[in-house]
Design a protein around this motif. Structure first.
Motif, mmCIF file in Angstrom:
data_model
loop_
_atom_site.group_PDB
_atom_site.id
_atom_site.type_symbol
_atom_site.label_atom_id
_atom_site.label_comp_id
_atom_site.label_asym_id
_atom_site.label_seq_id
_atom_site.Cartn_x
_atom_site.Cartn_y
_atom_site.Cartn_z
ATOM 1 N N TYR A 72 -7.854 -59.843 -74.346
ATOM 2 C CA TYR A 72 -8.320 -58.672 -74.931
ATOM 3 C C TYR A 72 -7.735 -57.355 -74.798
ATOM 4 N N SER A 73 -7.115 -56.920 -74.765
ATOM 5 C CA SER A 73 -6.975 -55.725 -74.098
ATOM 6 C C SER A 73 -7.078 -54.007 -74.476
ATOM 7 N N GLN A 74 -7.731 -53.123 -73.937
ATOM 8 C CA GLN A 74 -8.329 -51.756 -74.226
ATOM 9 C C GLN A 74 -7.191 -50.882 -74.107
ATOM 10 N N TRP A 75 -7.025 -50.299 -74.997
ATOM 11 C CA TRP A 75 -5.754 -49.108 -74.742
ATOM 12 C C TRP A 75 -6.362 -47.803 -75.289
ATOM 13 N N THR A 76 -6.041 -46.680 -74.663
ATOM 14 C CA THR A 76 -6.195 -45.570 -74.677
ATOM 15 C C THR A 76 -5.638 -45.628 -77.317
ATOM 16 N N SER A 77 -4.901 -45.583 -77.034
ATOM 17 C CA SER A 77 -3.782 -45.469 -78.451
ATOM 18 C C SER A 77 -2.455 -46.406 -77.804
#
Length: 241
Positions: A72-77
């Motif tokens: 699970y990766s959390q990117w802004t865009s």
């Protein structure tokens, strides 16, 4: 350059800065290879600077099936992720594959966070944040893309949850994500233990809910193609130092 920091803290699935949450699964085969893969990932990342300010966190979970890893990766865009792929991803992949050959990557799912909710006890007053002992991933697929149907189904789940006559106390939170292609919903649910989740499944009804009309509506939604459930342990968190 910002260093990469290893953490045991669970991610905040409802962080409003996360514009592009990504989920992916690797099949590695055995519990030993699960552990080896987690350590290889940690090493490949910790030896390098944090790759981008637009990456808020990267978390790896080991499946209770003793074979898979959930990422699970959390990117802004999405554009920030694409830049990472072009300049930083392959060197990490190569190092991990050298340490643990034969990893099967089953694809990347692109999502948007839609709704989150906690247990009634969490909603009704200030209570200490409970640390999840088990992550339950519910992956729902529909027959063809329909963003309105995705949202309507999740809203129906929340209506059923809010009217659940016998909620299991082991449930902590639920975080619903909609796939960008309009075909899937992914619920990242936090439970206090795998045992609690199994107990909830064994209770009356089909799934974790009681045998109510609202839950039956959720389970027989028009266009609902399939639903799978997997249990995981949070094994690795990587964040900027």
């Amino acid at each position: 350059m910002t260093a990469t920091h290893r953490t045991d803290s669970h991610p905040d699935l409802a962080d409003p800065r996360v514009g592009a949450p990504f989920f992916s699964t690797w099949r590695v085969g055995t519990p030993l290879r699960q552990r080896q893969s987690v350590e290889a990932i940690a090493g490949a990342w910790e030896r390098r600077p944090w790759p981008a300010d637009d990456l808020l966190g990267y978390h790896v979970h080991t499946g209770h099936d003793a074979s898979t890893l959930l990422h699970y990766s959390q990117w802004t865009s999405e554009s920030a992720y694409e830049t990472f792929v072009k300049s930083h991803r392959q060197e990490r992949v190569d190092e991990i594959d050298t340490a643990v050959p034969g990893i099967e990557r089953l694809g990347l799912g692109r999502y948007r966070h839609y709704r989150s909710g906690g247990t009634p006890a969490d909603r009704n007053g200030p209570v200490p944040r409970r640390v999840p002992g088990c992550i339950v991933i519910v992956d729902v697929e529909f027959e063809g893309p329909d963003p309105d149907r995705q949202r309507a189904w999740v809203d129906a789940v929340f209506e059923a949850l809010e009217n659940e006559p016998a909620p299991h106390p082991g449930g902590i939170s639920a975080h619903f994500h909609l796939s960008t292609d309009g075909t899937r919903v992914l619920n990242y649910a936090e439970w206090d233990s795998a045992r609690s989740h199994l107990e909830a499944l064994a209770a009356s009804g089909d799934g974790i809910g009681s045998a109510t009309a609202l839950w039956e509506r959720v389970q027989t939604w028009p266009g609902l193609k399939s639903s799978t459930v997997g249990r995981y342990d949070h094994a690795l968190g990587l964040v900027p130092a």
